[in-house]
Design an enzyme around this catalytic site. Structure first.
Site, PDB file in Angstrom:
ATOM      1  N   ASN A 113       0.854  -1.197   0.000  1.00 39.31           N
ATOM      2  CA  ASN A 113       0.000   0.000   0.000  1.00 39.31           C
ATOM      3  C   ASN A 113       0.884   1.239   0.000  1.00 39.31           C
ATOM      4  OD1 ASN A 113      -2.427   1.551   0.229  1.00 39.31           O
ATOM      5  ND2 ASN A 113      -2.051   1.802   2.425  1.00 39.31           N
ATOM      6  N   HIS A 115       0.876   5.286   1.276  1.00 40.85           N
ATOM      7  CA  HIS A 115       0.151   6.160   2.201  1.00 40.85           C
ATOM      8  C   HIS A 115       0.844   7.521   2.238  1.00 40.85           C
ATOM      9  CE1 HIS A 115      -2.470   7.205   5.513  1.00 40.85           C
ATOM     10  NE2 HIS A 115      -1.415   7.714   6.129  1.00 40.85           N
ATOM     11  N   SER A 142       4.834   6.935   2.308  1.00 41.89           N
ATOM     12  CA  SER A 142       5.368   5.639   2.744  1.00 41.89           C
ATOM     13  C   SER A 142       4.789   4.514   1.899  1.00 41.89           C
ATOM     14  CB  SER A 142       4.963   5.341   4.201  1.00 41.89           C
ATOM     15  OG  SER A 142       5.355   6.368   5.081  1.00 41.89           O
ATOM     16  N   ASP A 151      -2.966   0.927   7.747  1.00 41.96           N
ATOM     17  CA  ASP A 151      -1.755   1.730   7.544  1.00 41.96           C
ATOM     18  C   ASP A 151      -0.680   1.382   8.576  1.00 41.96           C
ATOM     19  OD1 ASP A 151      -3.052   3.108   5.438  1.00 41.96           O
ATOM     20  OD2 ASP A 151      -3.916   4.557   6.838  1.00 41.96           O
TER      21      ASP A 151
HETATM   22  C1  GRF Z   1      -2.501   8.955  -2.808  1.00 49.70           C
HETATM   23  O1  GRF Z   1      -2.135  10.111  -2.100  1.00 49.70           O
HETATM   24  C2  GRF Z   1      -2.202   7.722  -2.004  1.00 49.70           C
HETATM   25  O2  GRF Z   1      -1.075   7.847  -1.208  1.00 49.70           O
HETATM   26  C3  GRF Z   1      -3.426   7.610  -1.138  1.00 49.70           C
HETATM   27  O3  GRF Z   1      -4.495   7.976  -1.977  1.00 49.70           O
HETATM   28  C4  GRF Z   1      -4.008   8.864  -2.981  1.00 49.70           C
HETATM   29  C5  GRF Z   1      -4.371   8.252  -4.282  1.00 49.70           C
HETATM   30  O4  GRF Z   1      -4.042   9.075  -5.381  1.00 49.70           O
HETATM   31  N1  GRF Z   1      -3.537   6.271  -0.590  1.00 49.70           N
HETATM   32  P1  GRF Z   1      -4.118   8.510  -6.847  1.00 49.70           P
HETATM   33  O5  GRF Z   1      -5.512   7.922  -7.037  1.00 49.70           O
HETATM   34  O6  GRF Z   1      -3.061   7.467  -7.006  1.00 49.70           O
HETATM   35  O7  GRF Z   1      -3.903   9.701  -7.732  1.00 49.70           O
END
Ligand code: GRF
Length: 225
Positions: A113, A115, A142, A151
């Site tokens: 994932n 984050h 991260s 997370d």
């Molecule tokens: C990103 O900031 C990611 O870290 C978080 O959700 C957002 C997704 O953005 N989990 P995208 O859809 O990849 O543009």
């Protein structure tokens, strides 16, 4: 002649914009990342990222969470959909659903994932606003293995982004997102090359050594290899 190793089969889960998905698609196209994106699956039919996937000629699926009575039923349908593509790695790229324990266990050590914070700081939502409110001088993103704790799994790679005095949540988010787009293809390439693993005690290892903390890239630095 020795056959080239076949690229790692991956499935990417999204919920929205899909800019991280795009960074992975681009890295594959530019041969910086050797994976076979078998499918992109969204829980939201209107996710903009689905169009990015279609434009890249990828298989696209929707498992709409609103069509299921509970989390368990949704996760079962999602798992069934994913399994049709037989991935060695499931990549959560802005997938905004909390996953059940059974689902997480099924993909233990095979699910990453991204984050938008320097975990363990600011798990959950609204990370940029919370980092500003807390007066952090450093923020970032991260990559972690997914475990039952939301997370909370072992963090493998982070990018730090200095907070500027005039930052808003929007400006900070934009600079963090730039770094996200560097981080994810890199972490996935480590996994694909079998350099990055989760060992049987639940610790992340890189090149056979337990990671006692994440590998950190600063905004200015070259990407480590
Ligand atoms: C990103 O900031 C990611 O870290 C978080 O959700 C957002 C997704 O953005 N989990 P995208 O859809 O990849 O543009």
């Amino acid at each position: 002649m020795i056959a080239a190793p076949s690229p790692l089969p991956v499935v990417i889960l999204i919920s929205g914009r899909g800019s991280n998905l795009q960074s992975i698609i681009d890295a594959v196209a530019q041969q910086r990342l050797a994976v076979d994106i078998r499918a992109v699956i969204s829980n939201r039919p209107a996710a903009a990222g689905l169009q990015r996937a279609r434009e890249a000629g990828l298989a696209v699926e929707v498992v709409d969470h609103t069509q299921f009575p509970d989390r368990q039923a949704f996760d079962q349908a999602l798992l069934t959909c994913i399994e049709r593509f037989q991935p060695a790695l499931v990549v959560l790229a802005g997938f905004m659903r909390i996953l059940t324990a059974g689902f997480v266990h099924h993909y233990q050590g095979r699910m990453l994932n991204i984050h938008p914070s320097l975990l363990p700081a600011f798990p959950g939502m609204n990370t940029h606003r919370r980092a500003l409110q807390a007066g952090c001088s450093q923020h970032g993103a991260s990559i972690h293995f997914v475990t039952e704790a939301v997370d909370g799994g072992p963090v493998v790679l982070q990018a730090q982004v200095p907070v500027q005095p005039d930052d808003t949540a929007t400006t900070l988010a934009a600079r963090v997102l730039e770094q996200e787009h560097r981080l994810y293809p890199l972490a996935i390439s480590w996994f694909a090359e079998q350099r990055l693993q989760l060992d049987s005690s639940g610790q992340a290892t890189l090149d056979g050594k337990v990671l006692t903390g994440p590998v950190i890239v600063s905004q200015e630095s070259e990407t480590p290899c």
